[in-house]
Enzyme design. Structure first.
Site, short mmCIF file in Angstrom:
data_model
loop_
_atom_site.label_atom_id
_atom_site.label_comp_id
_atom_site.label_asym_id
_atom_site.label_seq_id
_atom_site.Cartn_x
_atom_site.Cartn_y
_atom_site.Cartn_z
N GLY A 15 0.80 -1.22 0.00
CA GLY A 15 0.00 0.00 0.00
C GLY A 15 0.83 1.26 0.00
N GLY A 17 -0.37 4.45 0.25
CA GLY A 17 -1.17 5.59 0.71
C GLY A 17 -0.36 6.45 1.67
N PHE A 18 -1.05 7.22 2.48
CA PHE A 18 -0.35 8.11 3.41
C PHE A 18 0.59 7.33 4.33
CE2 PHE A 18 -4.02 10.92 2.46
CZ PHE A 18 -3.30 12.01 2.00
N VAL A 83 -2.20 -7.87 -4.02
CA VAL A 83 -1.82 -9.00 -3.16
C VAL A 83 -3.06 -9.85 -2.95
CG1 VAL A 83 -1.03 -9.66 -0.87
CG2 VAL A 83 0.03 -7.74 -2.07
N GLU A 174 -18.30 17.98 1.94
CA GLU A 174 -17.51 18.70 0.94
C GLU A 174 -18.09 18.49 -0.47
OE1 GLU A 174 -13.25 19.16 3.21
OE2 GLU A 174 -13.55 17.32 2.07
N ASP A 305 -5.32 3.43 8.05
CA ASP A 305 -6.75 3.11 8.19
C ASP A 305 -7.01 1.64 8.53
OD1 ASP A 305 -7.30 5.68 7.54
OD2 ASP A 305 -8.43 5.25 5.71
N ALA A 322 -5.76 10.83 7.33
CA ALA A 322 -4.37 10.91 6.89
C ALA A 322 -3.39 11.09 8.05
CB ALA A 322 -4.21 12.07 5.89
N GLN A 323 -3.75 11.93 9.02
CA GLN A 323 -2.79 12.26 10.08
C GLN A 323 -2.28 11.04 10.87
OE1 GLN A 323 -0.89 14.70 11.01
NE2 GLN A 323 -1.55 15.90 9.25
#
Lengths: 434, 434
Positions: A15, A17-18, A83, A174, A305, A322-323
């Site tokens: 992965g 991602g962040f 995977v 949003e 996550d 994300a944080q």
């Protein structure tokens, strides 16, 4: 997978991602071999997906080539694949392009949309966790309008321009705001032969307030902003089904609509092969200890996550944002080096810098740990934070330029149906010769 | 199609390319009803497609929403559909979304790739006339590299990174140059585990020089530039087949390759229903008189690539390029107004402003009517002309920013496989456990 065998330890990260990218950066030139695997060859800046969906930004502006992130890193390998399974007994992963042994495995697969088992909703509604999905939403919105101008049947055309967003977390809010701005600034001008006042944006929420993870003050401000923009907010309503035309709920409320965007839940994007005991049932996250070690393993980790680290402060794990993902990735980078040299690892502690959401032009809400504010200044803070968080100078510059242009011109030019989202036509055409 | 009937004359334009858009702009607020039809909801700036294919620009930067072009134009309608047939007897068009009568019909459908009847080449090779096609090429290039790193079989991996471009017109030359620059500046860094010196760019051409429609001087300069960039040029060679793996030619020359990009020919994108006598056989263009009227009709016109106006200076019709298309569109706008008020139309005369092609960084060739030059200055002229020709301020600004960035950083960040181009895998995977 054609990865050379060396005498260095091999760390496999699933992965980009962040969390995965933050970890990879920490492992740069650290005397280990790193194999980073992702289904896409780019990292996605997910917080701005809604702007891709609503034509404010191009997909390329919020994505970054993973190979460019690791350019020049020694003993780093990227592989583009899925995977299929993890085999913890033999310490290997099984993928579409072959198997690969690991010394250390890091699962950073992130999350995916949670339909809570309702297959019919899943089949008929849109989700927005990836760039292709955002582009599908963009295409569908525009295709609906193109279809709506073709019919004299008001019921049909109203359903085509009725947008129902399920879930009023940051993504739903949003998106709702962005759609409302599209309506006012663009769609009205682009479709003069359509009664645009019939366009509806319905935000449906099972909670009793929008942005329920944020402060009461921010929720109230967000609701006020949304209502001003013409969004209809439905609280305490749970969607029970959507057959592609009609939404039913647990109340009398129903909607006729061609478009449902489902942002009501996320769940872990689990890979097969882990013992069931390591999974957190409710949203399929992987149970980890304070070092992000997967329950029962010394050398298997989960971050971001997909990881559920139950602490006193976060009994259900950290927020799927994300944080915490980036912070876990960075810490694990240090901890893996510690672990390999037999030293003690440092437990993870989440440093909550706050959260924010934007509703529209000059309208945002920001929760700092001890201070909540909203309005124009919050909106500038939101933009600034998102701009500096994007990877790469060019993406920052292009996004800034787009935002400046969109702001000054009240416009969003990304309204191109590059790849049609194929859905059976909502209306049928007769040879109405005119 | 749900277009209101008024007492104004209805002009139907099929195609929103250079010709169709130029015409539409001329018909703004001219007391006629205009219906513009296109398969896409955007206008494509085709001269820069090759930069989308090679990651230098995002698709959105070279496309412009057609509805935005005609925003605010009175009695203008856009319809997103394909025209299936023209019925000149009943003066109507038959489309996927219904029929539509016309008073005046303008065919501006442009051109499409010409495989000269070879179905096997058509099935196995890539063409580049539209944005989705360019994005497919981009995906395929990157997918090939991702596959090449997976195999130890040198024959396979060499074929995966051997790019064969058939046709050395501006498109083939510009693609070849861009690929050569990608090789040097990006692919070498992105794929350190690959022997990038094995990447080949083969430009195959049946003519005896590249850019054969330009001046001898420009051809020679372009060849020199290409060779310097490492492109292999094969002249006087005609490709006879490509089965998805091996290219055969009319000489001994063969290539093993996973990628053939076919730019060797174009033909008119004809709509059905016109009498055969109005078609020019060789490349299926429509025969028009000097007012762009289709042979045998008073109220049916063809403009741009699809139109063949045989004149003394251009016995085979004008070159299939943006300039004649735009000039014909603009003139026809005036002429239609003249015609409707019973006045005389003005015959078309092509004002050739010259032509140009870019090969790479600081390398371009420019033919003005009486002057040919090449090198750095030509390159700046090329960039300037293309920048100002893009529709819209934002596209100009974003393209400029991208070019400046790419120039300074020797980079192209658009190397994202957003939508994989599905092709059966070139190599087969075994469980090579490492």
């Amino acid at each position: 997978m054609n990865i050379p065998q060396t005498n260095k330890k091999r760390i496999v990260i699933i992965g980009g991602g962040f969390a995965g990218i933050a970890l990879a950066k920490k492992l740069r030139n650290k005397n280990v071999q790193v194999v980073l695997i992702d289904k896409h060859n780019y990292h996605t800046f997910q917080p701005l997906l809604y702007q891709v969906a609503t034509g404010g930004l191009e997909a390329g502006s919020i994505a970054y080539p993973i190979r460019k992130v690791i350019q020049g890193y020694k003993d780093f390998y990227f592989r583009l694949t899925s995977v299929k399974e993890i085999d913890t007994v033999n310490q290997k992963i099984i993928s579409e392009i072959g198997d690969l042994y690991y010394d250390y495995l890091v699962i950073a697969t992130g999350s995916k949309t949670n339909y809570f088992g309702n297959k019919e909703i899943e089949r008929n509604s849109m989700s927005m966790k990836t760039i292709p999905q955002s582009l599908n939403i963009r295409s569908l919105i525009l295709e609906n309008f193109e279809q709506a101008v073709l019919t004299k049947d008001v019921t049909e055309s109203n359903a085509l321009i009725n947008f129902v967003l399920v879930g009023a977390g940051p993504t739903g809010v949003e998106l709702a705001g962005a759609l409302a701005e599209m309506k006012k600034a663009i769609l009205q001008k682009d479709y003069p032969d359509l009664d645009i006042s019939k366009m509806q944006i319905n935000l449906v929420q099972s909670d009793d307030r929008v942005l329920s993870t944020m402060s009461e003050k921010s929720s109230q401000a967000a609701e006020k902003f949304l209502l001003e923009l013409g969004v209809k907010i439905w609280k305490n309503v749970r969607v029970t089904n959507y057959d592609g035309r009609t939404i039913t709920t647990d109340s009398n409320l129903t909607f006729e609509t061609a478009t449902v965007i489902w942002t009501a839940g996320v769940q872990g994007a689990v890979v097969f092969g882990l013992p069931a005991s390591s999974l957190v049932d409710r949203v399929a996250r992987i149970r980890v200890n304070q070092f992000n070690q997967v329950k029962g393993f010394e050398n298997v980790f989960a971050i971001g996550d997909i990881a559920s680290m139950e602490t006193d402060k976060f009994p259900n794990g950290h927020p799927m944002m994300a944080q915490p993902a980036m912070q876990q990735g960075r810490l694990l980078g240090d901890n893996l080096i510690q672990l390999m040299s037999g030293k003690k690892m440092k437990p993870f502690e989440y440093n909550d810098k706050g959260s924010m959401a934007t509703i529209g032009r000059n309208l945002a809400v920001v929760d700092l740990p001890h201070y909540h504010f909203n309005g124009v200044f919050a909106w500038f803070v939101w933009m600034f934070v998102h701009l500096i968080s994007l990877i790469g100078f060019k993406n920052k510059a292009v996004v800034f330029l787009n935002w400046a242009y969109n702001y000054v011109r009240f416009d969003r030019e990304g309204r191109l149906i590059i790849r049609p989202y194929k859905k059976k036509s909502f209306i049928t055409f007769t040879s109405d010769e005119v």
